[in-house]
Write a protein that holds these residues in place. Structure first.
Motif, short mmCIF file in Angstrom:
data_model
loop_
_atom_site.label_atom_id
_atom_site.label_comp_id
_atom_site.label_asym_id
_atom_site.label_seq_id
_atom_site.Cartn_x
_atom_site.Cartn_y
_atom_site.Cartn_z
N SER A 1 -2.33 -5.23 4.23
CA SER A 1 -3.34 -4.91 5.24
C SER A 1 -4.68 -4.53 4.64
O SER A 1 -5.67 -4.45 5.33
N GLY A 2 -4.69 -4.26 3.34
CA GLY A 2 -5.93 -3.80 2.71
C GLY A 2 -6.23 -2.35 3.05
O GLY A 2 -7.19 -1.78 2.56
N SER A 3 -5.40 -1.72 3.92
CA SER A 3 -5.69 -0.33 4.28
C SER A 3 -4.60 0.57 3.70
O SER A 3 -3.44 0.50 4.12
N PHE A 4 -4.95 1.37 2.72
CA PHE A 4 -3.93 2.14 2.04
C PHE A 4 -4.46 3.49 1.59
O PHE A 4 -3.90 4.13 0.71
N SER A 5 -5.58 3.94 2.21
CA SER A 5 -6.27 5.09 1.65
C SER A 5 -5.44 6.37 1.66
O SER A 5 -5.44 7.12 0.70
N ASP A 6 -4.67 6.63 2.77
CA ASP A 6 -3.89 7.87 2.83
C ASP A 6 -2.84 7.89 1.74
O ASP A 6 -2.68 8.85 1.00
N GLN A 7 -2.10 6.77 1.66
CA GLN A 7 -1.04 6.70 0.64
C GLN A 7 -1.63 6.78 -0.76
O GLN A 7 -1.04 7.35 -1.66
N TYR A 8 -2.81 6.19 -0.91
CA TYR A 8 -3.42 6.17 -2.23
C TYR A 8 -3.77 7.59 -2.67
O TYR A 8 -3.53 7.96 -3.82
N GLU A 9 -4.32 8.40 -1.73
CA GLU A 9 -4.62 9.80 -2.05
C GLU A 9 -3.36 10.53 -2.50
O GLU A 9 -3.35 11.28 -3.47
N ASP B 1 10.62 9.12 -9.98
CA ASP B 1 11.22 8.32 -8.89
C ASP B 1 10.28 8.22 -7.71
O ASP B 1 10.05 7.14 -7.17
N ARG B 2 9.73 9.38 -7.31
CA ARG B 2 8.83 9.37 -6.14
C ARG B 2 7.57 8.56 -6.44
O ARG B 2 7.06 7.83 -5.61
N TRP B 3 7.09 8.70 -7.68
CA TRP B 3 5.87 8.01 -8.08
C TRP B 3 6.07 6.48 -8.06
O TRP B 3 5.23 5.73 -7.57
N VAL B 4 7.24 6.02 -8.59
CA VAL B 4 7.53 4.57 -8.59
C VAL B 4 7.55 4.06 -7.15
O VAL B 4 6.96 3.04 -6.81
N ARG B 5 8.21 4.82 -6.28
CA ARG B 5 8.35 4.41 -4.87
C ARG B 5 6.97 4.33 -4.19
O ARG B 5 6.66 3.37 -3.50
N LEU B 6 6.16 5.35 -4.44
CA LEU B 6 4.85 5.40 -3.80
C LEU B 6 3.91 4.32 -4.36
O LEU B 6 3.08 3.77 -3.64
N ASN B 7 4.07 4.01 -5.64
CA ASN B 7 3.31 2.90 -6.22
C ASN B 7 3.62 1.62 -5.48
O ASN B 7 2.75 0.80 -5.20
N HIS B 8 4.92 1.45 -5.19
CA HIS B 8 5.33 0.24 -4.47
C HIS B 8 4.70 0.22 -3.08
O HIS B 8 4.06 -0.75 -2.68
N ASP B 9 4.87 1.35 -2.34
CA ASP B 9 4.37 1.38 -0.96
C ASP B 9 2.86 1.16 -0.92
O ASP B 9 2.35 0.41 -0.09
N THR B 10 2.16 1.81 -1.84
CA THR B 10 0.70 1.71 -1.84
C THR B 10 0.27 0.29 -2.22
O THR B 10 -0.60 -0.30 -1.56
N GLY B 11 0.89 -0.25 -3.24
CA GLY B 11 0.56 -1.60 -3.69
C GLY B 11 0.80 -2.60 -2.57
O GLY B 11 0.00 -3.49 -2.31
N MET B 12 1.94 -2.42 -1.86
CA MET B 12 2.28 -3.36 -0.79
C MET B 12 1.33 -3.21 0.40
O MET B 12 0.94 -4.18 1.02
N ALA B 13 0.95 -1.95 0.71
CA ALA B 13 0.02 -1.74 1.82
C ALA B 13 -1.31 -2.42 1.49
O ALA B 13 -1.94 -3.04 2.36
N ALA B 14 -1.72 -2.35 0.23
CA ALA B 14 -2.98 -2.98 -0.18
C ALA B 14 -2.87 -4.50 -0.03
O ALA B 14 -3.79 -5.18 0.43
#
Ligand code: HEM
Length: 472
Positions: free
Chosen positions: A192-200, A176-189
């Motif tokens: 804004s193109g800036s997603f490095s913290d979330q990506y880590e 569940d957490r992984w699906v959610r974070l995939n969404h947030d990271t994908g959307m940040a990319a």
């Protein structure tokens, strides 16, 4: 004639909407509505040299869904480096194309084929009963939390069996957490193109999740016993002919978990919510559910069947799908070069007024008179990538919903905001959906509510026509 030579005869420029690509993640449905209103049946959204083509006409959607050679699937998530856990976790069917996809789909589909499905009835029945035993009259429960937990437990049991409940539960939570974070990271990319913290953070979570799945695989192998759960069935396919290696197995299991439990949980939530806000429909349905001769929701003449169909039309759990062109292709009057992203939406198609009269109204009785094509109504997709879990989802929802609705009357807590948006392509509640639990006293009534859900569905207190229960 080759696609390239056709291009010479079809040089038209695809219309471009004034909506920007960076608008899309904030509210995909509003963005698609804007594109359709401005430009018609096929149009692009662009920004900074990137472009997605949106397709609305069902005939064009049919071409995209059926031509899996030219329109490839790609996962919504960032894939991660070649040898990373993130790459392995995203290795499931949704990222496969061509011969690989066909071969793996055949194997992964087996445990979800119609003859296997009744085997999951007992555990479904048990888990719903446990949930309902916990609900007390007078309480307020959040439908989002309740349905997500129920489906997480059911999906764990079906996929992993009951031998390691704690580990299965941990895998469920981590997914569940992984699906959610995939969404947030994908959307940040996207935005804004800036997603490095979330990506880590995503990469770390992917490693943790993979470790737990590997742990379960090890435990299963060492116990020497394979059960009837999906993991055991896929492990046998692995052992028999080496057809699925461990990293593919991990990708399939992760996708199955993510694809199965949230989509089904959201469909349950939206169906219960729409029914709670539609007292006349609910009253008819309750009579059907409490008749002496119980009517199965598989039965096309039942109101239950039409309620579920209508719910998946009006608030489809899967809101849109994407493909990209693996080679140059003509779509309608336009030529799309290799690599073009193509997006089409169940929500938009299910709200076309030439197919569905008053499309924003929840009206199960409309199914007495209409029979849309598989490209005009496709809550489970269509064509060679159609959902392999559709029969199982329909069977479990057809047993969970009647049980809840016979046991309690639910009413939405008055004056709350009910909000929805698209998360990782799924139409999901973005705030709790609180309901009051009542005895089954038949005092059905709608509550006054606000929130973004009111932009997506209108719930009339009175039925639009007589004959709700008229057979199709
Ligand atoms: C109400 C519940 C569900 C909904 C609305 C739903 C919706 C969908 C949709 C729209 C697709 C097509 C994706 C595409 O064309 O790109 C799909 C594919 C898929 N679904 Fe479901 N699904 C549901 C339940 C399930 C369940 C219970 C399972 C597993 C048991 C499952 C497993 C899959 C898999 C593995 C795919 C990929 C198929 C492929 O690419 O060949 N889904 N689903």
């Amino acid at each position: 004639m080759s696609a390239e030579s056709t291009h010479i005869n079809s040089p038209r420029e695809i219309p471009v909407s004034s909506a920007k690509l960076s608008d899309f993640p904030h509210n995909p449905i509003a963005c698609l509505q804007q594109v359709h209103e401005e430009c018609g049946e096929i149009a692009a959204i662009e920004e900074d040299g990137s472009k997605i083509v949106c397709v609305f006409e069902p005939k064009l959607i049919q071409q995209v869904l059926t031509d899996s050679q030219r329109f490839h699937s790609h996962f919504f998530a960032l894939r991660g480096a070649k040898k990373s856990a993130q790459r392995r976790l995203t290795n499931g069917l949704l990222t496969m194309n061509g011969g690989d996809h066909r071969q793996h789909r055949r194997m992964v589909k087996k445990p979800f084929a119609l003859p296997s499905i009744p085997a999951y009835d007992e555990i479904t029945e048990r888990l719903v009963s446990e949930m309902l035993d916990d609900w007390k009259v007078g309480e307020v429960r959040d439908l989002d939390a309740e349905m997500t937990t129920l489906m997480r437990r059911l999906t764990s049991a079906v996929l992993f069996g009951m031998d390691y409940p704690d580990l299965s539960e941990e895998i469920g939570h981590a997914t569940d957490r992984w699906v959610r974070l995939n969404h947030d990271t994908g959307m940040a990319a996207y935005v804004s193109g800036s997603f490095s913290d979330q990506y880590e953070e995503l990469l770390q979570l992917a490693s943790d999740l993979e470790e737990r799945i590997r742990d379960l695989l090890q435990k299963r192998r060492h116990s020497g016993e394979l059960g009837q759960d999906v993991l055991s069935i896929l492990m046998q396919a692995h052992g028999r002919d080496g057809a699925i290696d461990d990293s593919q197995l991990i990708g399939h299991i992760t996708l199955l978990f993510g694809a199965a439990h949230l989509t089904t949980a959201h469909t349950l939530i939206w169906t219960l919510f729409q029914l709670a806000q539609s007292p006349f429909i609910m009253s008819e349905l309750y009579d059907e559910l409490t008749e002496e001769t119980e009517c199965s929701w598989d039965d096309k003449s039942s109101l239950g069947y039409r309620v579920l169909r209508e719910s998946m039309r009006s608030l489809p759990a899967s809101a849109y799908l994407q493909r990209f062109c693996s080679e140059p292709v003509d779509l309608g009057p336009y030529h799309l070069p290799t690599g073009t992203g193509v997006l089409f939406s169940q929500f938009m198609t299910h709200h076309r007024s030439e197919i569905y009269d008053s499309p924003f109204e929840f009206r199960p009785e409309r199914w007495n008179d209409i029979s849309p094509t598989p490209y005009e109504y496709f809550p489970f997709g269509a064509g060679p990538r159609m959902c392999i879990g559709a029969p199982m989802a329909m069977r479990s929802m057809g047993s969970i919903l009647p049980k809840i609705l016979r046991t309690f009357r639910l009413s939405v807590v008055p004056n709350v905001d009910i909000n929805a948006n698209v998360i990782s392509t799924m139409l999901a509640p973005t705030t709790p959906v609180p309901v009051e639990i009542h005895a089954p006293d038949k005092q059905f009534s709608a509550s006054s509510i606000s929130g973004s859900i009111l932009d997506l569905v209108h719930l009339p207190e009175m039925p639009a026509t007589d004959g709700l229960r008229r057979a199709a």
